[in-house]
Design an enzyme around this catalytic site. Structure first.
Site, PDB file in Angstrom:
ATOM      1  N   HIS A   1       0.851  -1.196   0.000  1.00  0.00           N
ATOM      2  CA  HIS A   1       0.000   0.000   0.000  1.00  0.00           C
ATOM      3  C   HIS A   1       0.884   1.242   0.000  1.00  0.00           C
ATOM      4  CE1 HIS A   1       0.836  -0.587   4.247  1.00  0.00           C
ATOM      5  NE2 HIS A   1       0.346   0.596   4.541  1.00  0.00           N
TER       6      HIS A   1
ATOM      7  N   HIS B   1       1.189   3.984   2.000  1.00  0.00           N
ATOM      8  CA  HIS B   1       1.606   4.760   3.162  1.00  0.00           C
ATOM      9  C   HIS B   1       3.129   4.905   3.146  1.00  0.00           C
ATOM     10  CE1 HIS B   1      -2.232   4.255   5.807  1.00  0.00           C
ATOM     11  NE2 HIS B   1      -2.232   5.378   5.118  1.00  0.00           N
TER      12      HIS B   1
ATOM     13  N   ASP C   1       5.579   4.743   5.216  1.00  0.00           N
ATOM     14  CA  ASP C   1       6.506   3.791   5.836  1.00  0.00           C
ATOM     15  C   ASP C   1       6.683   2.525   5.011  1.00  0.00           C
ATOM     16  OD1 ASP C   1       3.794   3.322   6.586  1.00  0.00           O
ATOM     17  OD2 ASP C   1       4.421   2.024   8.224  1.00  0.00           O
ATOM     18  N   HIS C   2       5.991   2.459   3.875  1.00  0.00           N
ATOM     19  CA  HIS C   2       6.120   1.297   2.988  1.00  0.00           C
ATOM     20  C   HIS C   2       6.682   1.669   1.610  1.00  0.00           C
ATOM     21  CE1 HIS C   2       3.769  -1.571   5.565  1.00  0.00           C
ATOM     22  NE2 HIS C   2       3.421  -0.414   6.077  1.00  0.00           N
TER      23      HIS C   2
ATOM     24  N   HIS D   1      -7.800  -1.820   5.334  1.00  0.00           N
ATOM     25  CA  HIS D   1      -6.948  -0.791   5.910  1.00  0.00           C
ATOM     26  C   HIS D   1      -7.548   0.568   5.577  1.00  0.00           C
ATOM     27  CE1 HIS D   1      -3.421   0.625   7.867  1.00  0.00           C
ATOM     28  NE2 HIS D   1      -2.840   1.131   6.793  1.00  0.00           N
TER      29      HIS D   1
ATOM     30  N   ASP E   1      -0.642  -3.841   5.715  1.00  0.00           N
ATOM     31  CA  ASP E   1      -1.358  -3.377   6.906  1.00  0.00           C
ATOM     32  C   ASP E   1      -2.834  -3.736   6.787  1.00  0.00           C
ATOM     33  OD1 ASP E   1       1.103  -2.314   7.360  1.00  0.00           O
ATOM     34  OD2 ASP E   1       0.424  -0.252   7.665  1.00  0.00           O
TER      35      ASP E   1
ATOM     36  N   HIS F   1       5.776  -5.321  11.636  1.00  0.00           N
ATOM     37  CA  HIS F   1       5.084  -4.032  11.705  1.00  0.00           C
ATOM     38  C   HIS F   1       4.699  -3.723  13.162  1.00  0.00           C
ATOM     39  CE1 HIS F   1       2.211  -0.815  10.481  1.00  0.00           C
ATOM     40  NE2 HIS F   1       3.041  -0.728   9.433  1.00  0.00           N
TER      41      HIS F   1
END
Length: 304
Positions: A63, A65, A67-68, A140, A211, A269
Site C-alpha cells: 500500500h 503509506h 513507511d512502505h 486498511h 497493513d 510491523h
C-alpha cells in the site's frame, strides 16, 4: 528460498526497528530476489546484509503509506550505481505509477535499466514456469493488499540407483531422462522416463500481508502456507485501538494463523511504543493462540 526482514517497525523508524521492507530470496530458484515494500532507509539496511540490489528484479508494494514506499525512489536510483542493468517490475496499488514516475522525474533520475510498473487488482498478478503470485485486498484505511506466492510443483529427482540397477550408467543419457518423455537405450529399447523419475516435489508457499485489520475472510487466501507474514502493530488487550487504526494485535494475527492451518507465522510491523524488552511478551501473546509464532526483528532471516 528464505525470507529476510530489513525493517519490522510501524509508522516511523525507531532505535530498534526500521520501517517495513522484506526480501524473498530466490537465488537458488531463479538467481533473483523479490522485495516486498520499501520503507525509508531500506537501502541503508541492505548495507548490513549480503543482499545485492542488482539481484532484486521484482518489487511488490502492499500500500502507499510512507513507511512502505518512501525508500523506493532512493533504492531505484542507487540500483543504477550498483551495477543494476536487468529490468525491474514493480507491482502495487493504483497510484504507485504516479508516485514513482513523479519522484524520478522531479530529480531527473534516469535509471540504467527498464522499470515496468503494474497497478494491481485482486487475483493473479504474476505467473511464470516456477511461481504464481496472487493479490488480495485487505482492510486498511487506504487500499492495501496481501500477496500469496506459490512455488509450482517441480519434477521429481532422477532415480540413479534404479538406473544403475537396470544397467543404465551415468552419462549424457541421464539428461535425456530429465528432458524427454521416452529414452532410446543403446540396445534400441525405448523406455518411459517416468520409470526413473521420483515423485514430484511440492513447492513452497508464502503469504505476505500489508497493513490490515485481522479479518477472517483472509483465511482461505493464506490457508496452509508454509509461512504467513502478518502485521501485529498492537498487543493483546489493544483490540479497540487496533480496530480504530485499521491494524491487528498479536493474538488476532496468531488466531488467523491457527484457523488457516499455516505452518509458521512471523509477526512484523511492530509499533514504536514497544521496546526491545517487550518482544518476549508480544511473542508469548501470539504463542497462546498459535505455538509456531515469532516476532520478527530487523535482519531476522527465516529459511523455508
Amino acid at each position: 528460498m528464505k525470507v529476510t526482514f530489513l525493517g519490522t517497525g510501524a509508522g516511523l523508524p525507531s532505535k530498534n526497528r526500521n520501517v517495513t521492507s522484506i526480501i524473498l530470496d530466490l537465488l537458488q530458484e531463479t538467481n533473483n530476489m523479490w522485495m516486498f515494500d520499501c520503507g525509508e532507509s531500506t537501502q541503508h539496511q541492505i548495507l548490513y546484509t549480503s543482499i545485492k540490489p542488482r539481484k532484486i528484479n521484482k518489487i511488490f508494494i502492499t500500500h502507499l503509506h510512507g513507511d512502505h514506499i518512501y525508500g523506493l525512489p532512493g533504492f531505484l536510483s542507487s540500483r543504477s550505481f550498483q551495477g543494476g542493468v536487468d529490468p525491474v517490475t514493480i507491482f502495487g496499488p493504483a497510484g504507485i505509477k504516479s508516485f514513482i514516475n513523479t519522484s524520478l522525474s522531479v530529480n531527473k533520475s534516469k535509471p540504467s535499466y527498464p522499470i515496468d510498473i503494474i497497478e494491481i487488482k485482486e487475483g493473479i498478478i504474476y505467473e511464470d514456469d516456477q511461481f504464481i503470485v496472487k493479490a488480495k485486498r485487505l482492510e486498511h484505511v487506504i487500499e492495501s493488499f496481501g500477496f500469496r506466492i506459490d512455488e509450482k510443483e517441480s519434477k521429481g529427482s532422477l532415480l540413479v540407483d534404479k538406473l544403475k540397477a537396470d544397467g543404465i550408467y551415468p552419462g549424457p543419457i541421464y539428461q535425456l531422462f530429465k528432458s524427454q518423455d521416452t529414452v532410446k537405450l543403446t540396445d534400441g529399447t525405448v523406455v518411459p522416463s517416468s520409470n526413473y523419475i521420483g515423485d514430484p516435489k511440492q513447492g513452497k508457499s508464502v503469504a505476505i500481508l500489508g497493513d490490515t485489520r485481522a479479518k477472517t475472510d483472509v483465511i482461505p487466501f493464506v490457508a496452509n502456507v508454509d509461512l504467513l507474514v502478518h502485521e501485529a502493530t498492537f498487543a493483546k488487550g489493544q483490540e479497540q485501538l487496533a480496530y480504530d487504526y485499521f491494524h491487528s494485535t498479536t493474538d488476532q494475527a496468531a488466531t488467523i494463523a491457527a484457523r488457516a492451518q499455516v505452518k509458521k507465522i512471523i509477526l512484523t510491523h511492530i509499533s514504536s511504543r514497544f521496546q526491545k524488552d517487550d518482544t518476549v511478551q508480544l511473542e508469548t501473546e501470539a504463542k497462546q493462540q498459535f505455538e509456531n509464532a515469532t516476532i520478527a526483528e530487523d535482519f531476522y532471516t527465516y529459511p523455508l
